[in-house]
Design a protein around this motif. Structure first.
Motif, PDB file in Angstrom:
ATOM      1  N   PRO A 126       6.284  -5.462   3.436  1.00 53.88           N
ATOM      2  CA  PRO A 126       6.802  -4.091   3.431  1.00 53.88           C
ATOM      3  C   PRO A 126       8.335  -4.073   3.382  1.00 53.88           C
ATOM      4  O   PRO A 126       8.960  -5.134   3.342  1.00 53.88           O
ATOM      5  N   GLY A 164      11.417  -6.434   2.221  1.00 54.14           N
ATOM      6  CA  GLY A 164      12.619  -5.879   1.592  1.00 54.14           C
ATOM      7  C   GLY A 164      13.620  -5.534   2.683  1.00 54.14           C
ATOM      8  O   GLY A 164      13.545  -4.480   3.295  1.00 54.14           O
ATOM      9  N   VAL A 351       1.107  -9.399  -5.213  1.00 56.20           N
ATOM     10  CA  VAL A 351       2.025  -8.281  -5.486  1.00 56.20           C
ATOM     11  C   VAL A 351       1.410  -7.365  -6.541  1.00 56.20           C
ATOM     12  O   VAL A 351       0.703  -7.812  -7.459  1.00 56.20           O
TER      13      VAL A 351
HETATM   14  N1  ARG Z   1       8.833  -5.658  -0.855  1.00 59.49           N
HETATM   15  C1  ARG Z   1       8.245  -5.567  -2.152  1.00 59.49           C
HETATM   16  C2  ARG Z   1       7.575  -4.192  -2.338  1.00 59.49           C
HETATM   17  O1  ARG Z   1       7.361  -3.480  -1.388  1.00 59.49           O
HETATM   18  C3  ARG Z   1       7.231  -6.635  -2.417  1.00 59.49           C
HETATM   19  C4  ARG Z   1       7.764  -8.050  -2.374  1.00 59.49           C
HETATM   20  C5  ARG Z   1       6.938  -8.964  -3.185  1.00 59.49           C
HETATM   21  N2  ARG Z   1       7.309 -10.346  -3.105  1.00 59.49           N
HETATM   22  C6  ARG Z   1       8.281 -10.931  -3.757  1.00 59.49           C
HETATM   23  N3  ARG Z   1       8.523 -12.198  -3.595  1.00 59.49           N
HETATM   24  N4  ARG Z   1       8.997 -10.259  -4.646  1.00 59.49           N
HETATM   25  O2  ARG Z   1       7.268  -3.840  -3.455  1.00 59.49           O
END
Ligand code: ARG
Length: 590
Positions: A126, A164, A351
């Protein structure tokens, strides 16, 4: 305990040997064995082999049959149709094999993979200061199941929650909190603990206020932008304020993961910010090797097959022209860390499919840089969108994204109503506990039971239905079997391989025998839906077995009763192990 070979694998082996005796040039050809309604198994591979060898398929099939030694394992084998083989097993073999497998109470005879490696699973990621929504549900639920499946096969799994927690939006948040220092304070609660709900509501309010000011007040905007620079420069005070956002968000995340009945460990949360120290080096390596080039000041990677609507190439931007790093630089640095630091052989990213282009470009870049290759694979386990009943992306009536907690609470409410209605001797406390296990199980199962890349409709009525392909159905089947076993004295029943089996007993037994293969396949393909389908079928076969073969009343002869209880126990333990791998509870009573 030595792994037990499954019946289908043994039959396969027999047929392959007979096949190479009948047709030496076929080598180790696959007889293509399948479960069948006509017999226990059907082999369909002879047709293609006969065609290749320019032989008559029925004749070749007959030659194979004459090479098969019938007896202990294979009771009967015959040619059918244009050249299929129908195989019927000896009853004794079915019961004995199951008994051997289920003597291994820890693993139910599921072998470890032959060459396990290290897999990093990137899931449940998240974003700081933001509410979790259904998209985060999917990543968490699918990722958790994949982690369990891989670990069960003996793979070393490193979990990574790539949250994030970095980016320009933190400028305005930090600046706002600095100017309104009490916005994240907790209302004093009795035990001094803050609820996830309160933490998120503070963050949400602050986010809105900061955004509003940022969009309307030029001077605040300037101050916020300066804060981004401070943050990236590692200014201590700015970092301390940033850390508060992360900490508050984690309180909230953990509360949601707890509601989801899912273990997320703090050290496994390595968010975007965790790779800050690597970003400059990542860019340098890419630029020096020529994988990335400067274009209008930005550091870019180009791809022949990635073009915008105007036909111009759309690059992956590793560093922006103002020197800032984005999502791609972080992901590329994370790859270096996972490959060279964690020594992973496989990287799995759970993802949303809408990020597929990003990962395609990131993986290709890493390949060109030599970070990924034949010995290290990366795979996006892309999942589809959660839809509302109207078939459109799931939104509230006001058109806003649905808060994950609201959705989980509603599922638990619905499930509690179902549990209450069926409850016979459950206390209020038990109803609440079971309601949560059934409700959360229902949400997880619905998510896991369609193949991940497909969209699915979020339909609570369907999810908590007692009939059909739902976790509730499986949980009730489990509880029912446990109650039967309790009634029979709750001793581990012994198998009676000398007894002939009823049609429904063979069907159940043969399906139970395929558990190890199903787990191996679901793990290898990152496909939890193969396990849900298997378990659903197991419960259905149990239901028809229980209809046709009395276990307790009317009382069959004692050995028959015992053997049937053995099949009950096998089914219950398989259901429980399977559900555990999916992250779903199996209450003993419902
Ligand atoms: N935080 C991102 C979202 O909410 C997903 C992250 C996915 N992982 C990565 N290594 N980019 O969409």
């Amino acid at each position: 305990m030595a792994p037990v070979t499954s019946l289908s694998a043994s039959v396969q082996q027999h047929l392959a040997t007979a096949l190479s005796a009948a047709l030496p040039e076929a080598g180790s050809a696959d007889p293509l064995l399948r479960r069948s309604d006509r017999a226990d198994f059907q082999a369909n591979g002879i047709l293609a082999l006969a065609k290749k060898a320019k032989a008559n398929p029925r004749e070749l099939a007959a030659q194979v049959v004459s090479q098969v030694v019938t007896g202990e394992l294979i009771q009967d084998i015959e040619v059918s149709g244009p050249g299929f083989l129908n195989v019927t097993l000896a009853d004794r073999a079915i019961t004995e094999n199951l008994a051997a497998r289920y003597a291994d109470t820890d693993r139910l005879g599921v072998p470890f993979a032959e060459n396990p490696g290290t897999t990093v699973v990137d899931y449940a990621q998240p974003n700081v200061a933001k509410e979790m929504h259904v998209g985060h549900l999917r990543s968490a639920v699918i990722g958790d199941a994949v982690v369990h499946l891989l670990e069960f096969t003996g793979e070393t799994v490193v979990r990574r929650h790539h949250i994030g927690d970095w980016g320009t939006q933190f400028g305005m948040l930090i600046q706002y909190l600095d100017e309104h220092p009490h916005e994240l304070d907790h209302k004093s609660s009795e035990d001094g603990e803050v609820s996830g709900e309160e933490a998120m509501s503070n963050l949400g309010r602050l986010y809105k206020a900061a955004r509003g000011l940022f969009d309307s007040d030029e001077e605040f905007k300037t101050r916020a932008r300066r804060r981004v620079v401070d943050l990236q420069a590692g200014d201590a005070h700015t970092l301390a304020v940033w850390q508060r956002f992360v900490d508050e968000s984690k309180i909230y995340f953990f509360s949601v993961f707890e509601k989801l009945d899912m273990e997320v460990r703090d050290p496994d949360i390595v968010g975007e910010s965790g790779y800050n120290d690597m970003l400059a080096e990542t860019c340098r390596l890419l630029e020096e090797s020529g994988v990335a080039v400067r274009s209008e000041g930005a550091l870019c990677v180009f791809f022949d097959d990635v073009k915008g609507p105007d036909g111009n190439p759309v690059p992956l931007i590793v560093q922006k022209s103002d020197g800032g790093y984005g999502y791609a630089a972080t992901d590329l640095s994370a790859i270096r860390d996972r490959v060279f630091g964690l020594k992973a052989n496989t990287l799995v990213y759970v993802v949303d499919a809408r990020q597929s282009l990003h990962f395609k470009m990131v993986f290709e870049t890493a390949r060109r840089a030599g970070w990924l290759g034949d010995d290290v694979r990366a795979h996006q386990l892309a999942f589809g969108t959660v839809l509302g009943k109207d078939g459109k992306p799931f939104k509230t009536r006001e058109g806003e994204t649905v808060r994950l907690v609201d959705l989980l609470d509603e599922a638990v409410d619905r499930a509690s109503a179902v549990v209450r209605e069926k409850a016979q001797d459950l206390s209020e406390e038990e109803i609440a506990e079971r309601g949560a296990q059934v409700g959360i199980g229902a949400v997880k199962y619905a998510d896991l039971s369609t193949s991940a890349n497909r969209d699915y409709k979020f339909d609570l009525d369907q999810m908590v239905s007692l009939n059909g392909d739902t976790s509730v159905y499986l949980q009730y089947a489990y509880a029912r079997i446990r109650s039967i076993l309790r009634k029979a004295g709750d001793v581990r029943p012994s198998a009676h391989p000398e007894l002939p089996l009823h049609e429904a007993e063979r069907a159940l037994g043969l399906h139970a025998d395929a558990f190890a293969e199903t787990v191996a396949e679901a793990a290898a393909e990152y496909a939890p839906h193969k396990l849900t389908a298997y378990l659903y079928q197991l419960a259905s076969l149990f239901t028809s077995f229980y209809d046709k073969c009395p276990v307790i009343k009317p009382a069959p002869p004692q050995d028959v009763a015992e053997n049937r209880l053995f099949l009950c126990d096998v089914t219950a333990r398989t259901l429980q192990q399977g559900m555990t791998l999916l992250g779903i509870r199996t209450p003993e009573r419902l």
